[in-house]
Design a protein around this motif. Structure first.
Motif, PDB file in Angstrom:
ATOM      1  N   ASN A 129       2.558   0.781  14.934  1.00 52.27           N
ATOM      2  CA  ASN A 129       2.046  -1.195  14.666  1.00 52.27           C
ATOM      3  C   ASN A 129       2.715  -1.372  13.219  1.00 52.27           C
ATOM      4  O   ASN A 129       2.230  -3.209  12.911  1.00 52.27           O
ATOM      5  CB  ASN A 129       1.019  -1.480  15.357  1.00 52.27           C
ATOM      6  CG  ASN A 129       0.657  -1.776  16.468  1.00 52.27           C
ATOM      7  OD1 ASN A 129       1.019  -1.197  16.979  1.00 52.27           O
ATOM      8  ND2 ASN A 129      -0.452  -1.603  16.962  1.00 52.27           N
ATOM      9  N   VAL A 130       2.752  -0.821  12.515  1.00 51.25           N
ATOM     10  CA  VAL A 130       2.978  -0.817  10.941  1.00 51.25           C
ATOM     11  C   VAL A 130       3.712  -2.097  10.391  1.00 51.25           C
ATOM     12  O   VAL A 130       4.942  -2.577  11.346  1.00 51.25           O
ATOM     13  CB  VAL A 130       2.889  -0.449  10.165  1.00 51.25           C
ATOM     14  CG1 VAL A 130       3.081  -0.520   8.427  1.00 51.25           C
ATOM     15  CG2 VAL A 130       1.214   0.711   9.885  1.00 51.25           C
ATOM     16  N   GLN A 187      -0.542  14.949   3.427  1.00 50.12           N
ATOM     17  CA  GLN A 187      -0.542  14.375   4.791  1.00 50.12           C
ATOM     18  C   GLN A 187      -0.759  14.225   6.113  1.00 50.12           C
ATOM     19  O   GLN A 187      -0.885  12.682   6.595  1.00 50.12           O
ATOM     20  CB  GLN A 187       1.125  15.015   5.218  1.00 50.12           C
ATOM     21  CG  GLN A 187       0.835  16.847   5.704  1.00 50.12           C
ATOM     22  CD  GLN A 187       2.062  17.857   6.880  1.00 50.12           C
ATOM     23  OE1 GLN A 187       2.929  17.023   7.450  1.00 50.12           O
ATOM     24  NE2 GLN A 187       2.259  18.656   6.290  1.00 50.12           N
ATOM     25  N   ASP A 188      -1.496  14.575   6.211  1.00 46.47           N
ATOM     26  CA  ASP A 188      -3.028  13.856   7.041  1.00 46.47           C
ATOM     27  C   ASP A 188      -3.208  13.165   7.034  1.00 46.47           C
ATOM     28  O   ASP A 188      -4.159  12.968   7.991  1.00 46.47           O
ATOM     29  CB  ASP A 188      -4.325  15.198   7.515  1.00 46.47           C
ATOM     30  CG  ASP A 188      -3.129  16.932   7.625  1.00 46.47           C
ATOM     31  OD1 ASP A 188      -2.342  16.369   8.585  1.00 46.47           O
ATOM     32  OD2 ASP A 188      -3.750  17.287   7.714  1.00 46.47           O
ATOM     33  N   VAL A 224       5.155   0.182   5.295  1.00 42.38           N
ATOM     34  CA  VAL A 224       4.425   1.263   4.978  1.00 42.38           C
ATOM     35  C   VAL A 224       3.130  -0.024   5.255  1.00 42.38           C
ATOM     36  O   VAL A 224       3.302  -0.927   3.959  1.00 42.38           O
ATOM     37  CB  VAL A 224       4.575   1.793   3.903  1.00 42.38           C
ATOM     38  CG1 VAL A 224       2.687   2.544   3.525  1.00 42.38           C
ATOM     39  CG2 VAL A 224       5.307   3.034   3.574  1.00 42.38           C
ATOM     40  N   TYR A 225       1.814  -0.140   4.764  1.00 39.97           N
ATOM     41  CA  TYR A 225       0.951  -0.936   4.328  1.00 39.97           C
ATOM     42  C   TYR A 225      -0.331  -0.511   5.167  1.00 39.97           C
ATOM     43  O   TYR A 225      -0.738   0.491   6.154  1.00 39.97           O
ATOM     44  CB  TYR A 225       0.171  -2.413   5.834  1.00 39.97           C
ATOM     45  CG  TYR A 225      -0.130  -2.995   5.459  1.00 39.97           C
ATOM     46  CD1 TYR A 225       0.236  -3.846   4.141  1.00 39.97           C
ATOM     47  CD2 TYR A 225      -0.718  -3.800   6.562  1.00 39.97           C
ATOM     48  CE1 TYR A 225      -0.411  -5.177   3.979  1.00 39.97           C
ATOM     49  CE2 TYR A 225      -1.616  -4.726   6.105  1.00 39.97           C
ATOM     50  CZ  TYR A 225      -1.317  -5.295   4.624  1.00 39.97           C
ATOM     51  OH  TYR A 225      -2.664  -6.049   4.609  1.00 39.97           O
ATOM     52  N   GLN A 226      -1.512  -0.682   3.602  1.00 42.32           N
ATOM     53  CA  GLN A 226      -2.872   0.154   3.970  1.00 42.32           C
ATOM     54  C   GLN A 226      -2.561   2.062   4.689  1.00 42.32           C
ATOM     55  O   GLN A 226      -3.766   1.956   5.600  1.00 42.32           O
ATOM     56  CB  GLN A 226      -3.545  -0.636   5.165  1.00 42.32           C
ATOM     57  CG  GLN A 226      -3.688  -1.932   4.392  1.00 42.32           C
ATOM     58  CD  GLN A 226      -5.176  -2.873   5.659  1.00 42.32           C
ATOM     59  OE1 GLN A 226      -4.927  -2.378   6.492  1.00 42.32           O
ATOM     60  NE2 GLN A 226      -5.286  -3.768   5.065  1.00 42.32           N
ATOM     61  N   ASN A 227      -1.906   2.434   3.394  1.00 38.83           N
ATOM     62  CA  ASN A 227      -2.023   3.828   3.862  1.00 38.83           C
ATOM     63  C   ASN A 227      -1.601   4.245   5.516  1.00 38.83           C
ATOM     64  O   ASN A 227      -2.205   5.310   5.732  1.00 38.83           O
ATOM     65  CB  ASN A 227      -3.434   4.656   3.941  1.00 38.83           C
ATOM     66  CG  ASN A 227      -3.142   5.600   3.693  1.00 38.83           C
ATOM     67  OD1 ASN A 227      -2.241   6.733   3.365  1.00 38.83           O
ATOM     68  ND2 ASN A 227      -4.643   6.736   3.950  1.00 38.83           N
ATOM     69  N   LYS A 228      -0.477   3.476   5.998  1.00 38.81           N
ATOM     70  CA  LYS A 228       0.078   3.899   7.231  1.00 38.81           C
ATOM     71  C   LYS A 228       1.797   3.559   6.959  1.00 38.81           C
ATOM     72  O   LYS A 228       2.074   2.642   6.611  1.00 38.81           O
ATOM     73  CB  LYS A 228      -0.693   3.387   8.753  1.00 38.81           C
ATOM     74  CG  LYS A 228      -2.119   2.898   8.324  1.00 38.81           C
ATOM     75  CD  LYS A 228      -2.316   1.991   9.545  1.00 38.81           C
ATOM     76  CE  LYS A 228      -3.803   2.910  10.264  1.00 38.81           C
ATOM     77  NZ  LYS A 228      -4.561   2.879   8.536  1.00 38.81           N
TER      78      LYS A 228
END
Length: 636
Positions: A460-461, A452-453, A423-427
């Motif tokens: 790519n995270v 969730q949306d 997980v990184y930057q809300n992804k």
């Protein structure tokens, strides 16, 4: 499929001393019996087990050679940034580094065992009618292994002593032996294997732990390709083009045997190794170093750390019986260069996505047709490190916009209990996350939570820090709960059929003299590897020799990542130092691939250590102190 137990001959040799029982090929015998011992087939098998034993040592395919020495390349780096050791996989090693000496010693131990076995078996008078196969079969396996051990030495160290005679006494003078030039050692290796290849077993229905005729043919192709490379001097009377021709011919012999094929599932090739099974249908994994115990008891002794040191990180202190993945340090990561090979290089975009779509560029969330299937297995979007202790409420905090307000949520997981997404930057790095704790009030669950949306799946995270997933210890595959055992039953591949197909294509492309006979077939066999990965190919790349060369080299990286072959490919292509330096400078940033400073900066330091001296390993200091006929490698 069957569990690989065909060679459970029990027992290390009983020579008046009770030794712990082991399987045929997962042994570390200290004694190889001499002349007069080989009076039965069982004794021939016992002695041969000792010759194979070096393969299954921790110093070779259990850890040191397969991982530390051979697995640090432009596509894989050692990710323990807290380590201050001098290590070959950090390229800060010296001639005194213990791992290098232990590997050297184990290879020469295997050669010594082979020499003593060959001498003893040649002198035996066992009657042919007392054997199920001729004595030549046993001698052929031992001679092959002796040549293979010499090949590993010459490939990694360059000029090395060629020891083809068994020592006749414990005289220290027997140790004194100067190095033979690398090209002469390699020429001896191919001559030796070619002289015995027809005496090896033609069947492949037994386990892949013993050498068959097609294995020898595949290894001959590998040695000839290395001899044709940039760093090996030309052998008198054997020009480089002839070496490419020989490599193509031996690889073609494997193909024409029709005894091997690609498993339609790339994943299953490695699941079989994790489960200790042999694929009786496809026989893609042609030769493996086999590890059959986990050291939980004396009769399950083994030397393999595959899955423990390289795998999906999985750690914790309790509840082992509930883990979804057995303990693993997860010390090896795929580099950004590997990510780009899977995701950007040699690709044809999926025409079903139009410009401006979220998935423009061919990244289909479903994954099957557009994302290289090998990437999904080798660089999964998760491991099992956990986000935090649900008892304390600490976990992965994520803040994102919901309307005009900032909303902070916490993703909680117990370590090793469930898949932990990058997980990184809300992804998220994966579309589905299993087992998120729904009992905590603000624990985020991407499947049911109203937010969730706002929490986006992005494949790519964390693309440059993902663990090497090829030999993950997930319990759905390993079928055992082993707590913090450092040794595993997971096998390591020495030769796979896909490698043979890629060697065939490369050798043909590099040798114009045989292209009229083989080129169309080489392209056909090469494409089988690409097609299994589920990616489209620009056919024009196959028509230009330079483009085809680049495609083959990239494909070897994608297909054989983490299998200890890439480093020697780069060396023989003459691009090792340049590629390692490029990998060190090829660090993703926030705007192009999600940057993790700690891991990727540490990787860059390791890559930055590489220089011309690292094309070869240094002769171990301890060996130089004993064998005064040897001198240190240049630049060391």
């Amino acid at each position: 499929m069957k569990i690989k137990n065909i060679y459970k001959l029990g027992a290390l040799m009983m020579f008046g001393t009770a030794l712990s029982a082991c399987t045929f090929l997962d042994t570390d015998p200290q004694i190889i019996p001499g002349e007069g011992y080989y009076t039965s087939e069982k004794k021939l098998q016992y002695g041969l087990a000792g010759v194979y034993g070096s393969l299954n040592s921790e110093a070779l395919y259990g850890h040191y050679y397969s991982l530390q020495i051979s697995n640090a390349d432009d596509l894989c780096y050692y990710a323990n940034y807290n380590s201050t050791d001098t290590r070959p996989d950090r390229y800060n090693h010296t001639a005194g580094t213990a791992v290098i000496y232990d590997t050297w010693l184990q290879l020469y131990k295997g050669i010594k065992n082979a020499n003593e076995y060959i001498k003893g078996v040649e002198a035996s008078t066992i009657a042919p009618e007392d054997l199920s196969v001729g004595k030549e079969r046993y001698l052929a396996e031992a001679r092959f292994l002796r040549a293979y051990y010499h090949f590993l030495l010459a490939q990694a160290w360059g000029d090395v002593p060629l020891r083809v005679e068994s020592a006749t006494s414990p005289n220290p003078e027997d140790v004194q032996l100067a190095a033979t030039p690398q090209e002469e050692v390699l020429k001896w290796c191919v001559d030796e294997i070619e002289s015995i290849v027809d005496d090896l077993n033609e069947e492949v229905d037994e386990t892949p732990s013993r050498v068959s005729k097609t294995v020898a043919e595949g290894i001959l192709a590998r040695i000839y390709l290395f001899m044709a490379g940039e760093t090996v001097a030309e052998v008198d009377g054997l020009p480089k083009q002839e070496m490419y021709k020989k490599a193509a011919e031996w690889a073609y012999a494997v193909i024409e045997s029709k005894k091997h094929d690609l498993n339609p599932s790339y994943d299953q090739v490695f699941i079989n190794m994790i489960q200790d099974k042999y694929d009786e249908q496809y026989h893609e994994s042609m030769w493996e170093a086999e590890f059959l115990g986990d050291r939980t008891s004396a009769d399950k002794w083994t030397n393999g750390r595959i899955g423990d040191l390289i795998g999906l990180k999985s750690q914790g202190g309790s509840n082992y019986s509930e883990w979804a993945c057995n303990y693993s340090y997860g010390y090896y990561n795929g580099s950004y260069s590997l990510w780009q090979l899977y995701s950007e290089e040699d690709r044809v975009k999926d025409d079903t996505y139009k410009e401006g779509d979220e998935n423009e560029g061919g990244y289909n969330i479903a994954g099957e047709l557009v994302i290289d299937k090998r990437r999904l297995w080798n660089l999964p979007g998760y491991n099992y490190r956990g986000f935090g202790d649900t008892g304390t409420g600490k976990g992965q905090s994520i803040t994102y916009k919901q309307g005009d307000a900032n909303v902070t949520r916490v993703l909680l997981q117990e370590k090793s209990m469930y898949k932990t997404p990058w997980v990184y930057q809300n992804k998220f790095a994966m579309p589905e996350v299993e087992g998120l704790d729904q009992t905590v009030e603000n624990a985020y669950n991407p499947g049911t939570d109203a937010g969730q949306d706002d929490f986006i799946y992005e494949p790519n995270v964390m693309c440059a820090i993902r663990n090497a997933g090829k030999w993950r210890r997930e319990t759905i595959y390993e079928k055992q709960m082993s707590a913090k055992n450092l040794y595993t039953t997971i096998n390591f591949p020495i030769l796979r059929y896909s490698d043979v197909l890629l060697m065939f294509a490369e050798a043909v492309n590099e040798c114009p003299d045989i292209q009229g006979l083989y080129l169309a077939r080489a392209k056909e066999e090469f494409m089988k590897v690409r097609e299994r990965a589920g990616i489209e190919t620009d056919q024009t790349q196959l028509d230009d020799p330079q483009a085809f060369r680049a495609l083959i080299r990239n494909e070897r990286g994608r297909e054989l990542a983490f299998e200890g072959l890439r480093k020697y490919d780069l060396i023989r292509w003459g691009i090792f130092v340049d590629k390692m330096r490029q990998a060190g400078n090829n660090i993703p940033r926030d705007n192009d691939g999600y940057y993790n400073k700690t891991y990727t900066n540490f990787a860059a330091i390791s890559y930055g250590n590489v220089s011309e001296r690292h094309i070869y390993l240094p002769i171990p200091t301890k060996e130089l102190a004993v064998n005064h006929a040897l001198t240190q490698n240049p630049l060391w």
